[in-house]
Scaffold this motif. Sequence first.
Motif, PDB file in Angstrom:
ATOM      1  N   LEU A 144       0.800  -1.231   0.000  1.00  0.00           N
ATOM      2  CA  LEU A 144       0.000   0.000   0.000  1.00  0.00           C
ATOM      3  C   LEU A 144       0.833   1.280   0.000  1.00  0.00           C
ATOM      4  O   LEU A 144       0.513   2.215  -0.744  1.00  0.00           O
ATOM      5  CB  LEU A 144      -0.981  -0.013   1.175  1.00  0.00           C
ATOM      6  N   ARG A 148       0.481   4.131  -2.899  1.00  0.00           N
ATOM      7  CA  ARG A 148       0.129   5.532  -2.610  1.00  0.00           C
ATOM      8  C   ARG A 148       1.162   6.488  -3.215  1.00  0.00           C
ATOM      9  O   ARG A 148       0.801   7.498  -3.823  1.00  0.00           O
ATOM     10  CB  ARG A 148       0.032   5.758  -1.097  1.00  0.00           C
ATOM     11  N   ILE A 170      -5.381   0.156  -4.585  1.00  0.00           N
ATOM     12  CA  ILE A 170      -5.481   0.446  -3.147  1.00  0.00           C
ATOM     13  C   ILE A 170      -6.907   0.154  -2.673  1.00  0.00           C
ATOM     14  O   ILE A 170      -7.117  -0.499  -1.642  1.00  0.00           O
ATOM     15  CB  ILE A 170      -5.114   1.915  -2.846  1.00  0.00           C
ATOM     16  N   PHE A 171      -7.860   0.634  -3.440  1.00  0.00           N
ATOM     17  CA  PHE A 171      -9.271   0.483  -3.079  1.00  0.00           C
ATOM     18  C   PHE A 171      -9.670  -0.992  -3.015  1.00  0.00           C
ATOM     19  O   PHE A 171     -10.464  -1.406  -2.173  1.00  0.00           O
ATOM     20  CB  PHE A 171     -10.134   1.231  -4.100  1.00  0.00           C
ATOM     21  N   ALA A 174      -7.899  -2.142   0.264  1.00  0.00           N
ATOM     22  CA  ALA A 174      -8.405  -1.456   1.461  1.00  0.00           C
ATOM     23  C   ALA A 174      -9.597  -0.591   1.042  1.00  0.00           C
ATOM     24  O   ALA A 174      -9.445   0.607   0.755  1.00  0.00           O
ATOM     25  CB  ALA A 174      -7.303  -0.598   2.076  1.00  0.00           C
ATOM     26  N   ASN A 176     -11.908   0.957   2.427  1.00  0.00           N
ATOM     27  CA  ASN A 176     -12.242   2.166   3.196  1.00  0.00           C
ATOM     28  C   ASN A 176     -11.129   3.208   3.169  1.00  0.00           C
ATOM     29  O   ASN A 176     -11.172   4.166   3.939  1.00  0.00           O
ATOM     30  CB  ASN A 176     -12.559   1.782   4.645  1.00  0.00           C
ATOM     31  N   ASP A 177     -10.155   3.030   2.293  1.00  0.00           N
ATOM     32  CA  ASP A 177      -9.021   3.955   2.246  1.00  0.00           C
ATOM     33  C   ASP A 177      -9.494   5.321   1.739  1.00  0.00           C
ATOM     34  O   ASP A 177      -9.951   5.457   0.595  1.00  0.00           O
ATOM     35  CB  ASP A 177      -7.926   3.400   1.327  1.00  0.00           C
ATOM     36  N   GLU A 179      -7.769   8.132   1.165  1.00  0.00           N
ATOM     37  CA  GLU A 179      -6.948   8.766   0.132  1.00  0.00           C
ATOM     38  C   GLU A 179      -7.298   8.206  -1.249  1.00  0.00           C
ATOM     39  O   GLU A 179      -7.379   8.964  -2.221  1.00  0.00           O
ATOM     40  CB  GLU A 179      -5.461   8.560   0.411  1.00  0.00           C
ATOM     41  N   ALA A 180      -7.513   6.895  -1.334  1.00  0.00           N
ATOM     42  CA  ALA A 180      -7.875   6.291  -2.621  1.00  0.00           C
ATOM     43  C   ALA A 180      -9.233   6.815  -3.095  1.00  0.00           C
ATOM     44  O   ALA A 180      -9.406   7.141  -4.280  1.00  0.00           O
ATOM     45  CB  ALA A 180      -7.891   4.775  -2.504  1.00  0.00           C
ATOM     46  N   GLN A 181     -10.194   6.914  -2.172  1.00  0.00           N
ATOM     47  CA  GLN A 181     -11.512   7.434  -2.538  1.00  0.00           C
ATOM     48  C   GLN A 181     -11.413   8.866  -3.054  1.00  0.00           C
ATOM     49  O   GLN A 181     -11.983   9.207  -4.091  1.00  0.00           O
ATOM     50  CB  GLN A 181     -12.449   7.377  -1.324  1.00  0.00           C
TER      51      GLN A 181
END
Length: 199
Positions: A144, A148, A170-171, A174, A176-177, A179-181
């Motif tokens: 991860l 990022r 990433i999504f 994870a 619920n990340d 930063e990715a959202q």
Amino acid sequence: MSPAAPLAAPLQAYFDKGVQAYTQGHYEYAMDLLAFVVKQVPDATEARRYLRLATQRQHSQSPPSIPVRVALMLLSVPVRCWLMLLSAQGQYRQAIPLYERMLCLQPRSRWLLSHLAATLHHAGLEEATLLTYTELLNAHPNHLPALRQLARLSMKRGDDLQARQCFERIFAVAPNDLEAQQGLRNLDALGTIKKGFNA
């Protein structure tokens, strides 16, 4: 990917011989030649790429035994401490060759690859940074922090496709990340803006 830094004629000859040695399967000789080029021109991206490939091939052909791997891990502890000290002092260019030498012994090390990538980034060697993060993700696809960093660097360079791929990976790992959202939302908005300009 082309070299980020042009090579002078004598170094170009070393590079060419290194690539030739690599293609002929003389990996150790290729590593010596290419390591010399990278030491002289740290952002010689193609030389660095072939050095990594030669290292990996050599390692896969003659993998060290378990006792040797354990010994290497123990012996690397003081060197890792020294590398951290160099980085803390901002001596990034001095740390890079040490990372390179360590990677010849442990080419798939997550720790070495991630710290080398960060050191290259601090040293301002952008192409080499991207290459190293890509190499790390080839070996460890769900790392991860590397995803990022590669996403951020890709956005900064305007490589929206690569940034989107990183954020989506990433999504997937994870969901619920945040930063990715946010990154995907930003890329969607940016895509809409670009379409508006091109209309």
